[in-house]
Scaffold this active site. Structure first.
Site, mmCIF file in Angstrom:
data_model
loop_
_atom_site.group_PDB
_atom_site.id
_atom_site.type_symbol
_atom_site.label_atom_id
_atom_site.label_comp_id
_atom_site.label_asym_id
_atom_site.label_seq_id
_atom_site.Cartn_x
_atom_site.Cartn_y
_atom_site.Cartn_z
ATOM 1 N N ASP A 151 -26.363 10.383 80.003
ATOM 2 C CA ASP A 151 -26.766 9.140 79.327
ATOM 3 C C ASP A 151 -27.401 8.136 80.277
ATOM 4 O O ASP A 151 -27.326 6.925 80.060
ATOM 5 C CB ASP A 151 -25.563 8.471 78.621
ATOM 6 N N GLN A 165 -27.351 16.180 80.537
ATOM 7 C CA GLN A 165 -26.060 15.745 81.097
ATOM 8 C C GLN A 165 -26.301 15.081 82.465
ATOM 9 O O GLN A 165 -27.294 14.407 82.633
ATOM 10 C CB GLN A 165 -25.048 16.888 81.174
ATOM 11 N N LYS A 203 -32.484 9.547 80.758
ATOM 12 C CA LYS A 203 -33.458 10.567 81.182
ATOM 13 C C LYS A 203 -34.557 10.740 80.144
ATOM 14 O O LYS A 203 -35.719 10.921 80.485
ATOM 15 C CB LYS A 203 -32.751 11.920 81.417
ATOM 16 N N GLY A 238 -28.455 14.144 74.154
ATOM 17 C CA GLY A 238 -29.048 13.264 73.151
ATOM 18 C C GLY A 238 -30.029 12.360 73.856
ATOM 19 O O GLY A 238 -29.623 11.497 74.616
ATOM 20 N N HIS A 239 -31.312 12.609 73.681
ATOM 21 C CA HIS A 239 -32.319 11.821 74.374
ATOM 22 C C HIS A 239 -33.000 10.870 73.385
ATOM 23 O O HIS A 239 -33.625 11.309 72.432
ATOM 24 C CB HIS A 239 -33.339 12.741 75.054
HETATM 25 P P1 IMP Z 1 -19.737 19.715 76.111
HETATM 26 O O1 IMP Z 1 -20.967 19.726 76.944
HETATM 27 O O2 IMP Z 1 -19.994 19.452 74.652
HETATM 28 O O3 IMP Z 1 -18.879 20.930 76.337
HETATM 29 O O4 IMP Z 1 -18.835 18.463 76.579
HETATM 30 C C1 IMP Z 1 -18.227 18.411 77.863
HETATM 31 C C2 IMP Z 1 -18.250 16.989 78.422
HETATM 32 O O5 IMP Z 1 -19.590 16.628 78.698
HETATM 33 C C3 IMP Z 1 -17.724 15.910 77.451
HETATM 34 O O6 IMP Z 1 -17.101 14.892 78.205
HETATM 35 C C4 IMP Z 1 -18.993 15.372 76.813
HETATM 36 O O7 IMP Z 1 -18.824 14.047 76.340
HETATM 37 C C5 IMP Z 1 -19.934 15.421 78.007
HETATM 38 N N1 IMP Z 1 -21.343 15.525 77.648
HETATM 39 C C6 IMP Z 1 -22.025 16.628 77.236
HETATM 40 N N2 IMP Z 1 -23.314 16.346 77.026
HETATM 41 C C7 IMP Z 1 -23.473 15.048 77.326
HETATM 42 C C8 IMP Z 1 -24.612 14.181 77.350
HETATM 43 O O8 IMP Z 1 -25.750 14.550 77.058
HETATM 44 N N3 IMP Z 1 -24.362 12.892 77.733
HETATM 45 C C9 IMP Z 1 -23.126 12.464 78.090
HETATM 46 N N4 IMP Z 1 -22.053 13.228 78.094
HETATM 47 C C10 IMP Z 1 -22.220 14.515 77.714
#
Ligand code: IMP
Length: 432
Positions: free
Chosen positions: A13, A225, A16, A40-41
């Site tokens: 977040d 991420q 990017k 989520g972009h």
């Molecule tokens: P997962 O990727 O859905 O398995 O989630 C694992 C961890 O990564 C959790 O804490 C999510 O909130 C975090 N996470 C995954 N994708 C994002 C992102 O795009 N932005 C922020 N946090 C993310």
């Protein structure tokens, strides 16, 4: 020809998407190399908001080709939904502008079900995943039983594989978690329909990248991420299931390390985190709420509130090390306007011992008390600034302090969601 990798320096977040959209007109290809629709972009172009999850954030620039590499995990329904929404907006007329690797692994309904069932069962120890099936899909990939995008186009083998895997998945879903099973016959028919719709986009993307490099094009690799959600370098186990660091480009897109010229680290002017896990500079009181409200810190994928706190230079230095940043971008500097004073963590105290290094283990990170440096704030609204000199002196001092603490030049400063609210201090794609 320059290859630029843009990755998050925090817990995702970092903004990017906005920066990739802003950089995209300079590049001919924009490439995702890891993660899936957990990302989520948020893009704001001419006041209109577009949220992308798996389609690369270059897609709103009509001259770019947007590649989903083999390291990405693809939820076919999610991808097709995004493509459809882009077509409806008139932003995607030609399918050759989105290329999807036939080698990318699929996220299937049992992956999302298992992700949610496990999180529910874990209760207090839950990771706080996005529930998009990312972890279970990567597990199947590594266990060598995954189904890939190109498999959607081979009906006979697909039917056999789905039937075989369904037995195992339903055993776990029903027997262990007491969740509803997935009907493999119905899934098979669904997969055939997905295959028909995705076929025009399926590509041998390594070849596409190689041809672009040979033709001297600029390539932009878009991380999802962030560094501290990386499976190896993050705050494990509170991480995602892929490598998010710059080095992951090589395996996840299929180019050699010798082809990468620049690595842009992207950080917010403060810090946020969604989901569980340690966060040394977190502010749980009034200040955290103020940052959340001013910065509209709500997840673009799940709508969850983002935890907020001060900027952490210990993390930035670690991120610079593991990614090899050549340049930094600071996002959302405008959110800090009006704060009487600002703080940046420069070290941690862990069990009474001072350290400037990011700790190796989870208990140490959990016990880390930040040691802060205080800087003066500024009152001026900075959203109208269009060059670095337009920023008030104290805003520039903040940027320059971040630069000194991270040991990396800050070349981009973003002061609002729109494309024009971006200050560039150097040409991002210049040769090294
Ligand atoms: P997962 O990727 O859905 O398995 O989630 C694992 C961890 O990564 C959790 O804490 C999510 O909130 C975090 N996470 C995954 N994708 C994002 C992102 O795009 N932005 C922020 N946090 C993310």
């Amino acid at each position: 020809m320059t290859s630029l990798v843009a990755v998050g320096a925090q817990w995702g977040d970092e903004g990017k998407g906005k920066l990739v959209d802003w950089l995209a007109p300079r590049a001919q290809l924009v490439v995702r190399f890891q993660g899936g629709n957990n990302a989520g972009h948020t893009l704001v172009v001419d006041g209109e908001q577009t949220i992308l999850h798996v389609v690369p954030a270059g897609v709103l620039n009509p001259a770019t080709v947007n590649v989903i590499g083999p390291g990405v995990v693809v939820d076919p329904a999610g991808l097709l939904g995004e493509l459809e929404a882009l077509k409806q907006k008139g932003a995607l007329r030609d399918p050759s502008r989105v290329r999807v690797s036939g080698r990318a692994h699929l996220i299937l309904p049992w992956h999302t079900a298992l992700d949610k069932a496990r999180e529910e069962a874990a209760r207090g120890r839950a990771i706080g995943t996005t529930g998009r099936g990312i972890g279970p899909a990567y597990e199947d990939k590594v266990a060598r039983r995954g189904i890939r995008v190109a498999d959607l186009l081979r009906p006979e083998a697909l039917e056999e594989a789905l039937g075989r895997i369904a037995e195992q998945k339903n055993f776990e879903l029903e027997g262990y978690y007491h969740w509803a099973p997935v009907d493999s016959g119905q899934l098979y028919r669904q997969c055939l329909a997905w295959g028909r719709e995705l076929e025009p986009y399926v590509d041998h993307t390594e070849r596409t990248l190689e041809a672009a490099l040979r033709d001297g094009k600029h390539l932009l690799f878009e991380g999802a991420q962030g560094t501290f959600l990386d499976i190896d370098h993050g705050t494990y186990p509170y991480v995602t299931s892929s490598n998010c660091v710059a080095g992951a480009v090589c395996a996840g897109a299929g180019i050699g390390p010798t082809r990468i010229d620049r690595v842009l680290g992207i950080t917010k002017a403060y810090t946020t985190r969604v989901g569980g896990g340690p966060f040394p500079t977190e502010e749980t009181g009034e200040l955290g709420t103020k940052l959340r409200e001013r910065g509209a810190e709500f997840g673009a994928t799940t709508g969850r509130i983002r935890r907020c706190g001060w900027l952490d230079a210990v993390m930035l230095r670690e991120a610079a090390t593991v990614n090899g940043f050549t340049q930094l971008a600071i996002n959302k500097l405008d959110v800090l306007s009006g704060m009487p004073e600002l703080r940046i963590a420069t070290a941690y105290r862990i069990n009474g011992k001072l350290t400037e290094d990011f700790p190796m283990t989870l208990p140490e990170i959990e016990q880390a008390e930040p040691v802060y440096e205080t800087l003066p704030g500024w009152d001026e609204d900075v959203t109208g600034a269009r060059c670095y000199e337009d920023l008030p002196g104290d805003a520039r001092r903040y940027v320059e302090r971040v630069e000194a603490l991270a040991g990396v030049p800050v070349e981009i400063v973003s002061i609002g969601p729109g494309r024009d609210a971006t200050i560039s201090r150097a040409e991002p794609f210049r040769a090294r």
